[in-house]
Design an enzyme around this catalytic site. Structure first.
Site, PDB file in Angstrom:
ATOM      1  N   SER A   1      -4.105   3.406  26.072  1.00 37.96           N
ATOM      2  CA  SER A   1      -3.276   4.470  25.647  1.00 37.96           C
ATOM      3  C   SER A   1      -1.724   3.812  26.348  1.00 37.96           C
ATOM      4  O   SER A   1      -0.816   4.269  25.828  1.00 37.96           O
ATOM      5  CB  SER A   1      -3.443   5.790  26.362  1.00 37.96           C
ATOM      6  OG  SER A   1      -4.431   6.343  25.767  1.00 37.96           O
TER       7      SER A   1
ATOM      8  N   ARG B   1     -13.820  -1.311  29.987  1.00 37.81           N
ATOM      9  CA  ARG B   1     -12.909  -2.595  29.619  1.00 37.81           C
ATOM     10  C   ARG B   1     -12.772  -3.783  30.410  1.00 37.81           C
ATOM     11  O   ARG B   1     -13.172  -4.940  29.784  1.00 37.81           O
ATOM     12  CB  ARG B   1     -11.369  -2.243  29.242  1.00 37.81           C
ATOM     13  CG  ARG B   1     -11.257  -1.264  28.090  1.00 37.81           C
ATOM     14  CD  ARG B   1      -9.942  -0.582  28.165  1.00 37.81           C
ATOM     15  NE  ARG B   1      -9.768   0.390  29.400  1.00 37.81           N
ATOM     16  CZ  ARG B   1      -8.724   1.354  29.300  1.00 37.81           C
ATOM     17  NH1 ARG B   1      -8.058   1.533  28.637  1.00 37.81           N
ATOM     18  NH2 ARG B   1      -9.075   2.002  30.493  1.00 37.81           N
TER      19      ARG B   1
ATOM     20  N   HIS C   1     -11.092   4.444  22.585  1.00 41.44           N
ATOM     21  CA  HIS C   1     -11.798   6.058  22.804  1.00 41.44           C
ATOM     22  C   HIS C   1     -12.645   5.982  21.727  1.00 41.44           C
ATOM     23  O   HIS C   1     -13.987   6.194  21.872  1.00 41.44           O
ATOM     24  CB  HIS C   1     -10.777   6.957  22.734  1.00 41.44           C
ATOM     25  CG  HIS C   1      -9.753   7.074  23.714  1.00 41.44           C
ATOM     26  ND1 HIS C   1      -8.321   7.347  23.739  1.00 41.44           N
ATOM     27  CD2 HIS C   1      -9.875   6.816  25.155  1.00 41.44           C
ATOM     28  CE1 HIS C   1      -7.722   7.171  24.665  1.00 41.44           C
ATOM     29  NE2 HIS C   1      -8.728   7.086  25.815  1.00 41.44           N
TER      30      HIS C   1
ATOM     31  N   LYS D   1       0.971  15.165  36.467  1.00 37.24           N
ATOM     32  CA  LYS D   1       0.982  13.929  35.595  1.00 37.24           C
ATOM     33  C   LYS D   1       1.918  14.242  34.703  1.00 37.24           C
ATOM     34  O   LYS D   1       1.983  15.338  33.926  1.00 37.24           O
ATOM     35  CB  LYS D   1      -0.247  13.634  35.265  1.00 37.24           C
ATOM     36  CG  LYS D   1      -0.803  12.224  35.273  1.00 37.24           C
ATOM     37  CD  LYS D   1      -2.335  12.032  34.924  1.00 37.24           C
ATOM     38  CE  LYS D   1      -2.482  10.641  34.303  1.00 37.24           C
ATOM     39  NZ  LYS D   1      -4.063  10.279  33.928  1.00 37.24           N
TER      40      LYS D   1
HETATM   41  P1  ADP Z   1      -8.082   8.457  32.070  1.00 37.66           P
HETATM   42  O1  ADP Z   1      -6.444   9.110  32.093  1.00 37.66           O
HETATM   43  O2  ADP Z   1      -8.976   9.571  32.655  1.00 37.66           O
HETATM   44  O3  ADP Z   1      -8.155   7.046  32.262  1.00 37.66           O
HETATM   45  P2  ADP Z   1      -7.835   7.902  29.326  1.00 37.66           P
HETATM   46  O4  ADP Z   1      -7.747   8.707  28.069  1.00 37.66           O
HETATM   47  O5  ADP Z   1      -7.104   6.676  29.449  1.00 37.66           O
HETATM   48  O6  ADP Z   1      -8.209   8.990  30.525  1.00 37.66           O
HETATM   49  O7  ADP Z   1      -9.335   7.260  29.322  1.00 37.66           O
HETATM   50  C1  ADP Z   1     -10.402   7.932  28.963  1.00 37.66           C
HETATM   51  C2  ADP Z   1     -11.887   7.008  28.866  1.00 37.66           C
HETATM   52  O8  ADP Z   1     -11.742   6.186  27.617  1.00 37.66           O
HETATM   53  C3  ADP Z   1     -12.016   6.157  30.014  1.00 37.66           C
HETATM   54  O9  ADP Z   1     -13.394   6.028  30.634  1.00 37.66           O
HETATM   55  C4  ADP Z   1     -11.450   4.787  29.773  1.00 37.66           C
HETATM   56  O10 ADP Z   1     -12.135   3.966  30.349  1.00 37.66           O
HETATM   57  C5  ADP Z   1     -12.003   4.706  28.174  1.00 37.66           C
HETATM   58  N1  ADP Z   1     -11.335   4.099  27.330  1.00 37.66           N
HETATM   59  C6  ADP Z   1      -9.865   3.902  27.095  1.00 37.66           C
HETATM   60  N2  ADP Z   1      -9.700   2.899  26.334  1.00 37.66           N
HETATM   61  C7  ADP Z   1     -10.738   2.021  26.097  1.00 37.66           C
HETATM   62  C8  ADP Z   1     -10.985   0.646  25.369  1.00 37.66           C
HETATM   63  N3  ADP Z   1      -9.927   0.207  24.679  1.00 37.66           N
HETATM   64  N4  ADP Z   1     -12.437   0.441  25.395  1.00 37.66           N
HETATM   65  C9  ADP Z   1     -13.148   1.192  26.039  1.00 37.66           C
HETATM   66  N5  ADP Z   1     -13.080   2.167  26.721  1.00 37.66           N
HETATM   67  C10 ADP Z   1     -12.023   2.763  26.836  1.00 37.66           C
END
Ligand code: ADP
Length: 151
Positions: A127, A90, A17, A41
């Site tokens: 995450s 990703r 992030h 969720k």
């Molecule tokens: P959600 O539950 O909406 O997917 P996340 O917190 O998992 O929320 O992710 C929020 C954003 O961060 C998404 O656009 C996700 O693709 C991006 N993201 C998460 N991890 C990475 C990473 N390692 N590299 C690039 N983008 C990431």
């Protein structure tokens, strides 16, 4: 003023992030990190914990605001007068998923999504993987910022 909303669960905030947020900073005057609240969720970290990770990690960054929202992301963007949504990519699975949501949001509200592909070496960070490692008592420190490590 060029404003973007970066919506997510941030359960927890990872170096993935942070990579996307830091690289998007030169593109916008303001980025709103917005934790979507979804009562259906189940989260590992409470809303308060997830908020504090974001606030603490970006406390020196004046262009970043941190908040929560419920309901449709596009409605939240309109309220905030943000013309853009920011998301990270990703892999091709992210692209397929994000593409449909991005197209839907554009059709619903004319709000464009700006996608950034993660920096080299960061696409394995998620995450979900961090939560799995935590559940099994492993070392997850290489995937998260200090604020989460200390928790
Ligand atoms: P959600 O539950 O909406 O997917 P996340 O917190 O998992 O929320 O992710 C929020 C954003 O961060 C998404 O656009 C996700 O693709 C991006 N993201 C998460 N991890 C990475 C990473 N390692 N590299 C690039 N983008 C990431």
């Amino acid at each position: 003023m060029r404003k973007a909303v970066f919506p997510g669960s941030f359960d927890p905030l990872t170096l993935g992030h942070i990579d996307i947020i830091e690289r998007a900073l030169p593109l916008f005057d303001e980025i709103i990190l917005a934790i979507g609240t979804n009562s259906e969720k189940k989260y590992m970290f409470s809303l308060e914990e997830r908020l504090s990770f974001l606030k603490e990690a970006f406390k020196e960054e004046t262009k970043i605001k941190v908040t929560t929202y419920s309901g449709l992301t596009v409605d939240f963007c309109k309220k905030q007068e943000a013309a853009f949504i920011l998301r990270g990519l990703r892999n091709s699975k992210d692209l397929e998923f994000e593409k449909t949501i991005g197209q839907t949001n554009f059709q619903m509200a004319g709000i464009d999504t700006i996608f950034l592909v993660n920096s080299p070496g960061k696409s394995h960070i998620s995450s979900t993987v961090v939560r799995d490692i935590i559940r099994h008592g492993g070392d997850y420190s290489f995937m998260v910022p200090d604020v989460v490590r200390k928790k």
